[in-house]
Design a protein around this motif. Structure first.
Motif, PDB file in Angstrom:
ATOM      1  N   MET A   1      27.908  -3.415   1.860  1.00 30.18           N
ATOM      2  CA  MET A   1      27.371  -4.499   2.667  1.00 30.18           C
ATOM      3  C   MET A   1      26.232  -4.011   3.558  1.00 30.18           C
ATOM      4  N   LYS A   2      26.373  -2.804   4.113  1.00 25.37           N
ATOM      5  CA  LYS A   2      25.318  -2.289   4.984  1.00 25.37           C
ATOM      6  C   LYS A   2      24.004  -2.127   4.235  1.00 25.37           C
ATOM      7  N   ASP A   3      24.063  -1.725   2.965  1.00 29.17           N
ATOM      8  CA  ASP A   3      22.843  -1.580   2.174  1.00 29.17           C
ATOM      9  C   ASP A   3      22.145  -2.923   1.996  1.00 29.17           C
ATOM     10  N   ILE A   4      22.908  -3.977   1.875  1.00 27.77           N
ATOM     11  CA  ILE A   4      22.340  -5.303   1.653  1.00 27.77           C
ATOM     12  C   ILE A   4      21.558  -5.765   2.876  1.00 27.77           C
ATOM     13  N   ILE A   5      22.082  -5.528   4.057  1.00 25.00           N
ATOM     14  CA  ILE A   5      21.414  -6.024   5.262  1.00 25.00           C
ATOM     15  C   ILE A   5      20.476  -5.000   5.893  1.00 25.00           C
ATOM     16  N   ALA A   6      20.361  -3.827   5.309  1.00 24.30           N
ATOM     17  CA  ALA A   6      19.509  -2.779   5.881  1.00 24.30           C
ATOM     18  C   ALA A   6      18.059  -3.228   6.031  1.00 24.30           C
ATOM     19  N   ASN A   7      17.560  -4.043   5.146  1.00 19.16           N
ATOM     20  CA  ASN A   7      16.169  -4.468   5.202  1.00 19.16           C
ATOM     21  C   ASN A   7      15.957  -5.801   5.920  1.00 19.16           C
ATOM     22  N   LEU A   8      17.037  -6.377   6.476  1.00 14.69           N
ATOM     23  CA  LEU A   8      16.840  -7.563   7.313  1.00 14.69           C
ATOM     24  C   LEU A   8      16.211  -7.096   8.619  1.00 14.69           C
ATOM     25  N   SER A   9      15.120  -7.726   8.998  1.00 14.98           N
ATOM     26  CA  SER A   9      14.370  -7.302  10.169  1.00 14.98           C
ATOM     27  C   SER A   9      14.572  -8.253  11.335  1.00 14.98           C
ATOM     28  N   LYS A  10      14.882  -7.705  12.484  1.00 16.67           N
ATOM     29  CA  LYS A  10      15.037  -8.514  13.690  1.00 16.67           C
ATOM     30  C   LYS A  10      13.720  -9.196  14.062  1.00 16.67           C
ATOM     31  N   THR A  11      12.613  -8.644  13.608  1.00 13.73           N
ATOM     32  CA  THR A  11      11.303  -9.229  13.867  1.00 13.73           C
ATOM     33  C   THR A  11      11.218 -10.654  13.341  1.00 13.73           C
ATOM     34  N   PHE A  12      11.940 -10.941  12.262  1.00 11.72           N
ATOM     35  CA  PHE A  12      11.871 -12.261  11.620  1.00 11.72           C
ATOM     36  C   PHE A  12      13.134 -13.085  11.842  1.00 11.72           C
ATOM     37  N   ASP A  13      13.775 -12.904  12.993  1.00 12.29           N
ATOM     38  CA  ASP A  13      15.039 -13.608  13.232  1.00 12.29           C
ATOM     39  C   ASP A  13      14.859 -14.993  13.851  1.00 12.29           C
ATOM     40  N   ASN A  14      13.636 -15.484  13.864  1.00 15.61           N
ATOM     41  CA  ASN A  14      13.357 -16.788  14.453  1.00 15.61           C
ATOM     42  C   ASN A  14      12.623 -17.669  13.448  1.00 15.61           C
ATOM     43  N   ARG A  15      12.933 -18.940  13.429  1.00 11.23           N
ATOM     44  CA  ARG A  15      12.335 -19.850  12.450  1.00 11.23           C
ATOM     45  C   ARG A  15      10.818 -19.966  12.615  1.00 11.23           C
ATOM     46  N   ILE A  16      10.327 -19.864  13.836  1.00  9.59           N
ATOM     47  CA  ILE A  16       8.882 -19.935  14.066  1.00  9.59           C
ATOM     48  C   ILE A  16       8.206 -18.719  13.422  1.00  9.59           C
ATOM     49  N   ARG A  17       8.780 -17.548  13.588  1.00  6.55           N
ATOM     50  CA  ARG A  17       8.195 -16.342  12.995  1.00  6.55           C
ATOM     51  C   ARG A  17       8.237 -16.387  11.472  1.00  6.55           C
ATOM     52  N   VAL A  18       9.323 -16.861  10.923  1.00  7.07           N
ATOM     53  CA  VAL A  18       9.403 -17.021   9.465  1.00  7.07           C
ATOM     54  C   VAL A  18       8.357 -18.032   9.008  1.00  7.07           C
ATOM     55  N   GLY A  19       8.201 -19.099   9.755  1.00 11.83           N
ATOM     56  CA  GLY A  19       7.199 -20.104   9.426  1.00 11.83           C
ATOM     57  C   GLY A  19       5.785 -19.550   9.496  1.00 11.83           C
ATOM     58  N   ILE A  20       5.486 -18.793  10.539  1.00 13.15           N
ATOM     59  CA  ILE A  20       4.165 -18.178  10.677  1.00 13.15           C
ATOM     60  C   ILE A  20       3.866 -17.310   9.463  1.00 13.15           C
ATOM     61  N   MET A  21       4.785 -16.436   9.131  1.00 14.59           N
ATOM     62  CA  MET A  21       4.569 -15.513   8.019  1.00 14.59           C
ATOM     63  C   MET A  21       4.402 -16.278   6.710  1.00 14.59           C
ATOM     64  N   SER A  22       5.194 -17.302   6.511  1.00 10.31           N
ATOM     65  CA  SER A  22       5.116 -18.090   5.277  1.00 10.31           C
ATOM     66  C   SER A  22       3.775 -18.799   5.144  1.00 10.31           C
ATOM     67  N   VAL A  23       3.314 -19.415   6.217  1.00  9.37           N
ATOM     68  CA  VAL A  23       2.029 -20.111   6.187  1.00  9.37           C
ATOM     69  C   VAL A  23       0.893 -19.117   5.943  1.00  9.37           C
ATOM     70  N   LEU A  24       0.947 -17.967   6.603  1.00 11.81           N
ATOM     71  CA  LEU A  24      -0.122 -16.982   6.440  1.00 11.81           C
ATOM     72  C   LEU A  24      -0.139 -16.385   5.035  1.00 11.81           C
ATOM     73  N   ILE A  25       1.019 -16.194   4.430  1.00 15.69           N
ATOM     74  CA  ILE A  25       1.062 -15.711   3.047  1.00 15.69           C
ATOM     75  C   ILE A  25       0.406 -16.737   2.130  1.00 15.69           C
ATOM     76  N   ARG A  26       0.720 -17.981   2.350  1.00 17.46           N
ATOM     77  CA  ARG A  26       0.207 -19.050   1.496  1.00 17.46           C
ATOM     78  C   ARG A  26      -1.283 -19.306   1.694  1.00 17.46           C
ATOM     79  N   ASP A  27      -1.741 -19.289   2.946  1.00 21.55           N
ATOM     80  CA  ASP A  27      -3.082 -19.785   3.249  1.00 21.55           C
ATOM     81  C   ASP A  27      -4.106 -18.739   3.686  1.00 21.55           C
ATOM     82  N   GLY A  28      -3.715 -17.502   3.880  1.00 20.69           N
ATOM     83  CA  GLY A  28      -4.669 -16.500   4.355  1.00 20.69           C
ATOM     84  C   GLY A  28      -4.958 -16.694   5.835  1.00 20.69           C
TER      85      GLY A  28
END
Length: 97
Positions: A1-28
């Motif tokens: 189980m620890k191996d599975i969550i090892a790459n989960l980043s606290k940096t992206f633990d908020n919906r706004i941050r996930v949204g920012i990253m998603s929009v920037l990946i899509r749109d530059g």
């Protein structure tokens, strides 16, 4: 189980941050107003999340003038893309197991 969550980043633990990253990946490069409206965030909330992502070298910022008005835009960095991809892959592995 620890191996599975090892790459989960606290940096992206908020919906706004996930949204920012998603929009920037899509749109530059995306300007602040477009991000704010797409994510339905307040100026202050979005600004604090953008600053945190920039501090972690996940995104970069560009300031310019367009028709004599200031415009701030953001783009995902290679490091940001790599870390966000690892984060998403960790979620996929967690769900599949």
């Amino acid at each position: 189980m620890k191996d599975i969550i090892a790459n989960l980043s606290k940096t992206f633990d908020n919906r706004i941050r996930v949204g920012i990253m998603s929009v920037l990946i899509r749109d530059g490069w995306v300007d602040f107003t477009t991000l704010r409206d797409a994510l339905r965030a307040t100026d202050g909330n979005l600004s604090s999340h953008l600053s945190a992502l920039e501090k972690e070298s996940m995104i970069k910022m560009k300031k310019q003038f367009v028709k004599n008005r200031p415009r701030t835009s953001y783009k995902i960095t290679r490091n940001g893309l790599r870390k966000f991809t690892l984060h998403l892959e960790a979620f996929e592995k967690l769900i599949k197991n």
